[in-house]
Design an enzyme around this catalytic site. Structure first.
Site, PDB file in Angstrom:
ATOM      1  N   CYS A  61     -10.445  -6.483   2.428  1.00 54.66           N
ATOM      2  CA  CYS A  61      -9.906  -7.992   2.058  1.00 54.66           C
ATOM      3  C   CYS A  61      -9.788  -8.709   3.331  1.00 54.66           C
ATOM      4  CB  CYS A  61      -8.534  -7.706   1.577  1.00 54.66           C
ATOM      5  SG  CYS A  61      -7.401  -9.262   1.307  1.00 54.66           S
ATOM      6  N   CYS A  93      -2.109  -4.020  -2.879  1.00 53.58           N
ATOM      7  CA  CYS A  93      -1.259  -5.081  -3.517  1.00 53.58           C
ATOM      8  C   CYS A  93      -1.744  -5.106  -4.975  1.00 53.58           C
ATOM      9  CB  CYS A  93      -1.716  -6.506  -2.908  1.00 53.58           C
ATOM     10  SG  CYS A  93      -3.372  -6.881  -2.816  1.00 53.58           S
TER      11      CYS A  93
END
Length: 379
Positions: A119, A216
Site C-alpha cells: 500500500c 485495514c
C-alpha cells in the site's frame, strides 16, 4: 564576500512556511492528524488528503461496518478545526488492483503477505504522491514513525527514535526519488505518548483514538474469511502430512494456516510438538514437522530496493543487519547481490519461521540507517 546560506524552514525549504505547500496524507488517526495540525500551526500552506481505500461493508459482507467512513469523518473534522482544506480521493479500485488482489493471490500461494508495504509502495507513495505534485505541493508529509536525515549523498532513511513505534520495516521500498519529496515529522519523537500530548495540546478530538491493529481491510484479523470472500472455493480441504511422509489428518483449507503455526492444527495426541513448516497449495497439503525444520540460514530475496550510498552490485557482499518480520529485532547477516534487484542473505544465526511473502529489510549494523530491502521468496 561570501553570501550567507539561506535559512531553511522546518521542512527544509529556503522560504517561509506560508510560501511552502505541504500535502498531508491523513488516515483519520492521531498520528497524521498531529502532523497536519502541527504544520498548520507553524504556518504552512497545508492541504489534507484522505484516501478511501475500501468499503468495509463489502469487504466483510456486513451491514453497517463502515470504519472507513468514520476515519474520513475524523480527518475532515481535524481539517475544519485547524482551518485548512481537506480532500477525499476514491482510490478503491486502485487499492483493490494494487494491494488486495495480490494479498489474496499470494496468501493462496502459501505465502504470508504484508499488504501494508504494498500500500505504501503502490498507492500512498506512488499515486498519492503524484496527486500531491499535481496540487503543486513542495512536499508530502505522513504520520509514519521513521526519520529522514540529510546525508552526504542526499536524504537517507533512518529508524524512528522510539524503537517500539518504528515503521521502517513497512517503508523499505521507498525509493530515493520518493524520499526526496517525503517528510516524516513524528520520527524524532520519544514515544507515542508524546504524540498524544501534542494532539491534546492542539485540541484534537482524535487525541485518545486507539491505534488500528489489524490490516485495514481485515479488521477482525480473520484473513481466511476475507480470502474466501475474494476467492470463492479457496478453502478446499486436504491432508495434514508429516515431513517424513505420514498422513496425520485432514484440514479445511490451506488458507487457515501459516508457516510456524503450532496451535489449532487439529492433530492432538502426538508426543512431539509439531509446527507448520510448509504449505503446498498445488497438492493442498499442510506439511508439519519438528521445530528445527523451521530454522533457516539462507534466504533468497528479490525485488530489492537499495538505499545505500554506493551501487548495490559494487561489492560482492555487504555486512548488514536484517529484519525478516516486523516484530523481530535486526539480526547480523551477510548480503550477497546476485543482480541489481536480487540477492542471497546469509543469517549468522538461524531464524525460525522465515516465510515467503514477508519482507527482508536491511539495516546498517552500527547505526539507524535503512539500506533497503526486498521480498523473501522460495528460491
Amino acid at each position: 564576500m561570501a553570501l550567507d546560506a539561506p535559512t531553511l524552514n522546518s521542512l527544509g525549504f529556503a522560504k517561509t512556511p506560508a510560501e511552502t505547500r505541504v500535502v498531508v496524507a491523513m488516515s483519520g488517526g492521531v498520528d497524521s492528524s498531529v502532523v497536519a495540525a502541527q504544520l498548520a500551526e507553524e504556518g504552512y500552506d497545508v492541504v489534507g488528503v484522505t484516501l478511501q481505500l475500501y468499503d468495509h461493508g463489502a469487504a466483510l459482507a456486513k451491514k453497517g461496518a463502515c470504519c472507513a467512513g468514520l476515519d474520513i469523518h475524523d480527518a475532515r473534522r481535524v481539517a475544519e478545526d485547524m482551518g485548512f482544506p481537506h480532500y477525499v480521493l476514491d482510490y478503491e479500485n486502485i487499492f483493490k488492483d494494487a494491494v488486495i488482489d495480490e494479498f489474496a493471490d499470494s496468501y493462496l500461494a502459501g505465502a504470508t503477505p504484508v499488504p501494508c508495504i504494498r500500500c505504501n509502495e503502490r498507492v500512498k507513495f506512488k499515486d498519492l504522491l503524484e496527486t500531491a505534485k499535481d496540487l503543486e505541493a513542495d512536499c508530502m508529509a505522513t504520520g509514519h514513525y521513521i526519520q529522514r536525515k540529510m546525508g552526504e549523498h542526499g536524504p537517507e532513511l533512518h529508524s524512528a527514535e522510539d524503537a517500539n513505534r518504528d515503521q521502517s520495516y513497512f517503508l523499505f521500498s521507498t525509493t530515493p526519488e520518493q524520499l526526496d519529496y517525503l517528510r516524516f515529522p513524528l520520527g524524532h519523537l520519544p514515544s507515542k505518548d508524546a504524540t498524544r500530548e501534542l494532539a491534546a495540546r492542539y485540541g484534537l478530538q482524535v487525541a485518545d483514538k486507539p491505534d488500528s491493529q489489524d490490516i485495514c481491510f481485515v479488521p477482525n484479523g480473520n484473513y481466511a474469511q476475507v480470502i474466501e470472500k475474494l476467492r470463492p472455493g479457496a478453502a478446499e480441504s486436504g491432508e495434514i502430512v508429516h515431513a517424513d511422509g505420514r498422513v496425520l489428518g485432514t484440514h479445511n483449507g490451506v488458507i487457515h494456516y501459516t508457516i510456524g503455526q503450532r496451535r489449532g492444527l487439529g492433530i492432538g495426541g502426538l508426543e512431539e510438538p509439531l509446527y507448520v513448516v510448509k504449505l503446498d497449495v498445488d497438492t493442498k497439503q499442510v506439511i508439519v514437522g519438528p521445530k528445527e525444520l523451521l530454522s533457516t540460514r539462507t534466504i533468497p530475496v528479490r525485488e530489492i530496493n537499495w538505499l545505500g550510498g554506493a551501487p548495490f552490485t559494487s561489492q560482492s557482499e555487504w555486512h548488514v543487519s536484517v529484519k525478516v518480520r516486523s516484530t523481530r529485532p535486526p539480526r547480523a547477516a551477510i548480503l550477497r547481490p546476485l543482480s541489481d534487484t536480487s540477492a542471497e542473505v546469509e543469517l549468522l544465526t538461524p531464524e525460525e519461521g522465515v516465510s515467503p511473502g514477508q519482507a527482508c529489510v536491511f539495516y546498517e549494523t552500527a547505526g539507524s540507517r535503512i539500506l533497503g530491502g526486498g521480498w523473501i521468496w522460495r528460491g
